[in-house]
Enzyme design. Structure first.
Site, short mmCIF file in Angstrom:
data_model
loop_
_atom_site.label_atom_id
_atom_site.label_comp_id
_atom_site.label_asym_id
_atom_site.label_seq_id
_atom_site.Cartn_x
_atom_site.Cartn_y
_atom_site.Cartn_z
N ARG A 233 0.86 -1.17 0.00
CA ARG A 233 0.00 0.00 0.00
C ARG A 233 0.90 1.23 0.00
NH1 ARG A 233 -3.67 -2.62 -1.51
NH2 ARG A 233 -5.64 -3.04 -0.48
N GLU A 262 -3.58 7.87 -4.08
CA GLU A 262 -4.03 7.39 -5.40
C GLU A 262 -5.37 8.00 -5.79
OE1 GLU A 262 -4.03 3.12 -5.20
OE2 GLU A 262 -1.93 3.08 -4.57
N HIS A 280 -1.54 0.93 -9.82
CA HIS A 280 -2.15 -0.06 -8.89
C HIS A 280 -2.83 -1.20 -9.66
CE1 HIS A 280 -3.87 -0.59 -4.57
NE2 HIS A 280 -3.59 -1.76 -5.14
#
Ligand code: A2R
Length: 328
Positions: A233, A262, A280
């Site tokens: 993460r 993000e 991602h």
């Protein structure tokens, strides 16, 4: 028989929406113009929630509108998008989608590692820009003779390690506990592993306990030949410290699939040549996302058929409910 009401705060894959539409009354929160009014009206009927990171965090504010909620089925193995402590306090079961994505994420991690070391995207850009016509692409760093440290040797971490065995590199790991029956070198401190290795791969959960685990001190310990790969993460890495370490050549390069805010990525990273940046996508193949979506659906179906959750997260009250029966 009346169908159970399920809330979906943000859009999920069409296959999930179709499946839930079949078995439940599915309420699409993101399509409502007056969210508050909608939740006031429908909230008390909601017994299940299908969560994804798209709609933001499933927290106390949202749960406050859902007094009869029994289960939150979250899309993804990481569930830092759900306030599990608050859910547990309210007796709500939380499920995630582990295991079905292990191989996909591990494959991507190896790809990102090699892309970062051998500068595959940079070489592609070089060719497209017509540079090859003028001179060969400069020689790159290598994976050869590297020592790789995995931060978080869990389900995905082990799948990464198994793949790395085929690359003839030395493999070590760091976690809060040493694991029985694991042959890789264990480092009780991350700093110690960073000093001993020249590649770090982060694949821990996100959340408070891993926030900025990789900071300026760890990057300094990794050193000028060091490469950081983050498929965990964004919160696990202090992004400011990483930018500074890359800029000052405190470390060599980074391959990043995740970011702190993000989908916004700092311009400093975008402008750098010694990074490979992905939006991602570690689990984002049609095959694997479909399997993850199916597990969200299956968890909800199993729960409302009275068979319990298929993949409850460790913090969920379900385990606590199960304990006395197991002990008896
Ligand atoms: O610390 P341990 O021995 O419980 O090992 C877990 C490790 N881990 C940590 N390592 C260092 N510092 C921490 N504060 C910390 N917290 C957890 O991460 C374990 O080896 C690993 C997590 O493994 P699993 O629970 O099996 O998760 P899985 O399925 O491999 O997925 C990992 C993460 C997801 O949560 C997403 O954030 C990402 O991969 O996609």
């Amino acid at each position: 028989m009346t169908k159970t009401d399920i809330l979906m705060p943000g859009p999920m894959m069409p296959s999930v929406i179709e499946a839930l539409d079949r078995d439940f009354v599915l309420h699409r929160l993101w399509e409502q113009s007056d969210r508050e009014a909608f939740l006031r009206e429908v909230g008390p009927r909601i017994r299940g929630l299908a969560a994804s990171t798209v709609a933001g965090r499933t927290d106390g504010t949202l749960l406050g509108h859902l007094p009869n909620l029994e289960v939150i089925a979250s899309f993804g193995v990481g569930y830092d998008n759900v306030d599990v402590v608050e859910a547990a306090r309210r007796g709500i079961v939380v499920t995630n989608t582990p295991d079905v994505l292990n191989a996909e994420v591990a494959d991507l991690t190896i790809g990102l590692l090699i892309a970062t070391l051998r500068q595959i995207p940079q070489a592609d850009r070089y060719l497209r820009a017509g540079q090859w016509l003028k001179a060969p692409f400069p020689l790159s760093p290598t994976l050869r003779e590297r020592k790789v440290g995995i931060i978080g040797l869990g389900r995905i971490g082990k799948a990464i390690a198994r793949r790395l065995e085929g690359f003839d590199v030395s493999i070590a790991y760091h976690g809060r506990t040493r694991q029985e029956g694991v042959a890789y070198a264990y480092h009780p401190t991350l700093k110690g592993m960073a000093e001993a290795c020249d590649v770090l791969i982060a694949i821990t959960p996100g959340g408070a306990s891993t926030k900025h685990l990789i900071n300026a001190e760890i990057l300094k310990a990794l050193g000028p030949n060091g490469v950081l790969i983050n498929v965990a993460r964004g919160s696990v890495v202090d992004e400011r410290a990483l930018i500074e370490a890359l800029r000052s050549k405190t470390i060599l390069a980074a391959g990043l699939d995740v970011f702190e805010d993000e989908p916004r990525v700092p311009q400093e990273l975008i402008d750098m040549e010694n990074v490979v940046l992905l939006p991602h996508v570690a689990s984002a193949s049609v095959h694997t996302r479909r399997a993850m979506g199916q597990l969200v659906v299956d968890n909800l179906i199993s729960w409302f058929e009275g068979k319990g959750p298929l993949t409850p997260v460790p913090e969920t009250p379900w385990s606590a409910v199960e304990l006395p029966a197991a002990a008896g």
